[in-house]
Design a protein around this motif. Structure first.
Motif, mmCIF file in Angstrom:
data_model
loop_
_atom_site.group_PDB
_atom_site.id
_atom_site.type_symbol
_atom_site.label_atom_id
_atom_site.label_comp_id
_atom_site.label_asym_id
_atom_site.label_seq_id
_atom_site.Cartn_x
_atom_site.Cartn_y
_atom_site.Cartn_z
ATOM 1 N N ASP A 181 0.848 -1.188 0.000
ATOM 2 C CA ASP A 181 0.000 0.000 0.000
ATOM 3 C C ASP A 181 0.890 1.246 0.000
ATOM 4 O O ASP A 181 2.097 1.168 0.256
ATOM 5 C CB ASP A 181 -0.951 -0.015 1.199
ATOM 6 C CG ASP A 181 -0.189 -0.024 2.515
ATOM 7 O OD1 ASP A 181 0.354 1.031 2.879
ATOM 8 O OD2 ASP A 181 -0.123 -1.088 3.156
ATOM 9 N N VAL A 182 0.279 2.387 -0.310
ATOM 10 C CA VAL A 182 1.046 3.627 -0.511
ATOM 11 C C VAL A 182 1.899 3.956 0.708
ATOM 12 O O VAL A 182 3.089 4.279 0.582
ATOM 13 C CB VAL A 182 0.071 4.796 -0.816
ATOM 14 C CG1 VAL A 182 0.819 6.120 -0.933
ATOM 15 C CG2 VAL A 182 -0.702 4.500 -2.075
ATOM 16 N N HIS A 183 1.299 3.820 1.889
ATOM 17 C CA HIS A 183 2.004 4.185 3.119
ATOM 18 C C HIS A 183 3.220 3.259 3.334
ATOM 19 O O HIS A 183 4.323 3.733 3.617
ATOM 20 C CB HIS A 183 1.041 4.102 4.301
ATOM 21 C CG HIS A 183 1.685 4.402 5.612
ATOM 22 N ND1 HIS A 183 2.167 5.649 5.928
ATOM 23 C CD2 HIS A 183 1.952 3.600 6.671
ATOM 24 C CE1 HIS A 183 2.700 5.601 7.137
ATOM 25 N NE2 HIS A 183 2.583 4.371 7.606
ATOM 26 N N SER A 184 3.002 1.952 3.170
ATOM 27 C CA SER A 184 4.099 0.989 3.381
ATOM 28 C C SER A 184 5.207 1.199 2.352
ATOM 29 O O SER A 184 6.390 1.132 2.679
ATOM 30 C CB SER A 184 3.577 -0.447 3.262
ATOM 31 O OG SER A 184 2.600 -0.690 4.210
ATOM 32 N N ARG A 186 5.998 3.919 0.896
ATOM 33 C CA ARG A 186 6.737 5.146 1.235
ATOM 34 C C ARG A 186 7.724 4.863 2.373
ATOM 35 O O ARG A 186 8.865 5.316 2.342
ATOM 36 C CB ARG A 186 5.744 6.243 1.646
ATOM 37 C CG ARG A 186 6.362 7.631 1.664
ATOM 38 C CD ARG A 186 5.357 8.682 2.027
ATOM 39 N NE ARG A 186 4.286 8.776 1.055
ATOM 40 C CZ ARG A 186 3.013 9.043 1.370
ATOM 41 N NH1 ARG A 186 2.665 9.232 2.609
ATOM 42 N NH2 ARG A 186 2.101 9.129 0.425
ATOM 43 N N GLN A 187 7.260 4.078 3.344
ATOM 44 C CA GLN A 187 8.156 3.714 4.466
ATOM 45 C C GLN A 187 9.368 2.918 3.964
ATOM 46 O O GLN A 187 10.494 3.149 4.393
ATOM 47 C CB GLN A 187 7.388 2.850 5.471
ATOM 48 C CG GLN A 187 6.602 3.631 6.470
ATOM 49 C CD GLN A 187 5.961 2.715 7.496
ATOM 50 O OE1 GLN A 187 5.428 1.661 7.146
ATOM 51 N NE2 GLN A 187 6.004 3.115 8.749
#
Lengths: 340, 271
Positions: A181-184, A186-187
């Motif tokens: 997912d986008v958040h993961s 980015r991390q």
């Protein structure tokens, strides 16, 4: 070979003989890599860009000692990947996107511990690393959950953590954010950048389909297509090579194929069309000699009786570099079978 | 870390996966103990109906115990590298500097520990239901034969794992063809001598459990003394088989890796 490079590839070639099972093609040869040479310096994130079947994974597998080259030479930190496999293996690790990590019956923490044992890292050294990596990938609270009970995104993050567990000198990341997912994602990208900045004697070789990812992360990018290296430079330099041209993006209503004459319009260097069947629109990417060519394009669209919905000038991206080099879009290119 | 310690750590790490797996997924209790126990029970009842001497109960139970090891070896150990590749783990293993024989040994050791617990359940159930007792005259000899039989059997499994890996999925179908003949030649439920000396010797030369089972029956069943060869001779042959299979397995796993690298067979296509 040049001193100081952590990855050195010289005239690498890999040919696959097509399996007897594929009867129509049986006995034929497929050139997966053809005369590829490149160098990666310590402290660098090096991107490999190309469509499926371009040879990226084959190159990574050779560097990971999982595949023998047909010709040429490759070395990690000066060690030949064919002759010094045992020593090379102490220096490397690889993460492929979409893979799961280890055994479903083991917990997240046990799986990471398993790999520290396989690398021969004493537990007193490995333990803080395992705990740190579980924290980095956000699986601290799930460390005692069996891997087969984790979501696919969590399993992929765990797999990502495994890649760093032996503090590799060279880490191969093959589509590391695919399916995240986008958040993961980015991390993961933030961690990659931070890790390289903290380990200046190490390097990462990254393959990705996401242009923005390559632009954000990579110090150097090699564009590879049909087994051949097309270009290799910094993202900025690569983009400069197409900046002298203007890239126009046109959106036209309808899905009719483009007449051949459009491709030979004066001032148009390359024209690539992408059809969107959902919106019933055709997106044109036109690499032109100057912005003035837009007038000619508008006239041509109107003369052909089509409805122009949008026209804009776009800043060049690595996708444009790929189109400029190969005449095809990276995302739309006809997929070649990856038989490696 | 020195090489020996690293070797041992890899063996334990890989064995742990199988041991912990057996503890966490208890579905095997039914499939791997209850069903084999029913087969054992059927043969025990046949021998009892025929009024065979009481040691024939132990004779059948021993066959059932060794069969669990044989089945585990052929279906799990021998296919292990193939399944590791299918799961995507093999490439990760081979990318590390670990000793390949240590990896195989870890798989074998884990399998032995797990299968031993299954065999123990079958043994305890047999004691409980049939009041079966072993009569061991030479316990150290029996222990020695058991250990060396397992070493030969799992040495064979380690060798086959590399060979089956190179042969690929086709082996799964080929194994079905060998299932019943091996079951028959193993002499799991009848004295292997009944096959006739030529066939029995051929079976003993190919299948470690045939010889091991024959030797164990002679040392653990008191009055039963109709074995193929003397137990000490069988132990010597089994020791030679164990050394041979383990040596071949070390050569085979390195050869498998070399060929796999050359022909691109170490990783799945879609990986």
């Amino acid at each position: 070979m040049a001193a100081g490079s952590i990855i050195e590839v010289e005239n690498l070639r890999r040919v696959f003989r097509i399996d007897r099972m594929a009867r129509r093609e049986a006995g034929k040869e497929l050139i997966a890599l053809d005369d590829v040479s490149l160098r990666v310096q310590p402290g660098e994130i090096f991107g490999l860009l190309g469509p499926n079947g371009a040879g990226k994974t084959t190159l990574i597998r050779i560097l990971c000692t999982l595949l023998a080259p047909t010709a040429g030479r490759a070395a990690i930190d000066g060690l030949d990947v064919v002759k010094d496999t045992a020593r090379v293996r102490r220096l490397i690790n690889m993460v492929s996107g979409g893979e799961t990590c280890g055994y479903g019956i083991l917990t997240a923490r046990e799986n990471l511990r398993l790999f520290t044992e396989l690398y021969g890292i004493p537990w007193r050294v490995a333990r803080p690393r395992v705990e740190y990596m579980l924290k980095v990938v956000g699986l601290e609270k799930k460390q005692s959950v069996r891997t087969n009970k984790l979501s696919s995104g969590m399993r992929q993050r765990l797999n990502f953590a495994r890649g760093f567990i032996n503090h590799p000198r060279v880490l191969f990341l093959d589509e590391p954010t695919i399916g995240l997912d986008v958040h993961s994602a980015r991390q993961v990208r933030s961690f990659i950048k931070m890790w390289v900045s903290q380990h200046r004697d190490s390097a990462i070789l990254l393959t990705t389909h996401y242009m923005f990812e390559a632009e954000e992360l990579c110090d150097h990018v090699a564009i590879i297509d049909q087994g051949r290296l097309q270009a290799c430079d910094t993202p900025a330099e690569l983009k400069k090579s197409v900046q002298k041209q203007t890239t126009l993006e046109l959106t036209i209503y309808g899905l009719e194929p483009l007449p051949e004459s459009w491709h030979t319009l004066s001032g148009v260097i390359k024209l690539v069309a992408r059809q969107d069947h959902v919106s019933q629109m055709t997106h044109l990417n036109a690499v032109c000699t100057s912005p003035e060519v837009s007038g000619e394009l508008i006239r041509t669209v109107a003369t052909d009786g089509r409805r122009l919905l949008d026209l804009r000038t776009v800043q060049p991206t690595l996708e444009d570099v790929f189109i400029n080099l190969t005449g095809r879009s990276l995302t739309e290119v006809e997929m070649l079978p990856d038989i490696s | 870390m020195d090489k020996v310690r690293y070797f041992i750590r890899v063996v334990i790490a890989r064995a742990y996966v199988r041991v912990i797996g057996a503890q966490r997924e208890l579905s095997w209790v039914i499939g791997d103990t209850l069903l084999p126990f029913l087969s054992v029970s059927a043969f025990v009842l046949v021998y009892r109906a025929m009024k065979a001497p009481p040691e024939y109960t132990g004779f059948v139970v021993l066959g059932g115990l060794l069969m669990t090891f044989w089945l585990h070896m052929i279906w799990t150990m021998a296919m292990q590298l193939f399944w590791e590749k299918e799961m995507g783990n093999l490439a990760r293993y081979l990318m590390t500097p670990l000793s390949r024989p240590a990896l195989l040994l870890g798989m074998a050791l884990g399998g032995i520990i797990m299968t031993s617990s299954r065999a123990m359940i079958i043994y305890l159930a047999s004691r409980l239901v049939f009041n079966m007792r072993f009569q061991v005259d030479e316990p150290w000899m029996a222990v020695g034969i058991f250990i060396v039989t397992l070493a030969a059997l799992y040495g064979m499994g380690m060798t086959l794992s590399s060979l089956f890996f190179m042969a690929g999925r086709g082996v799964l179908y080929g194994m079905q063809l060998f299932y019943e003949p091996v079951f028959f030649l193993g002499g799991f439920y009848f004295p292997v001598r009944q096959l006739g000396m030529i066939l029995a010797t051929a079976a003993a030369a190919l299948i470690p459990t045939t010889l091991g089972l024959d030797a164990l029956r002679q040392t653990m069943l008191g009055a039963y003394r109709t074995g193929l060869l003397r137990p000490s001779v069988e132990l010597a042959i089994l020791t030679a088989m164990a050394i041979m299979f383990i040596t071949i397995s070390i050569i085979a796993v390195h050869r498998m890796e070399e060929l796999g690298r050359r022909y691109g067979k170490l990783v799945l296509k879609e990986q």
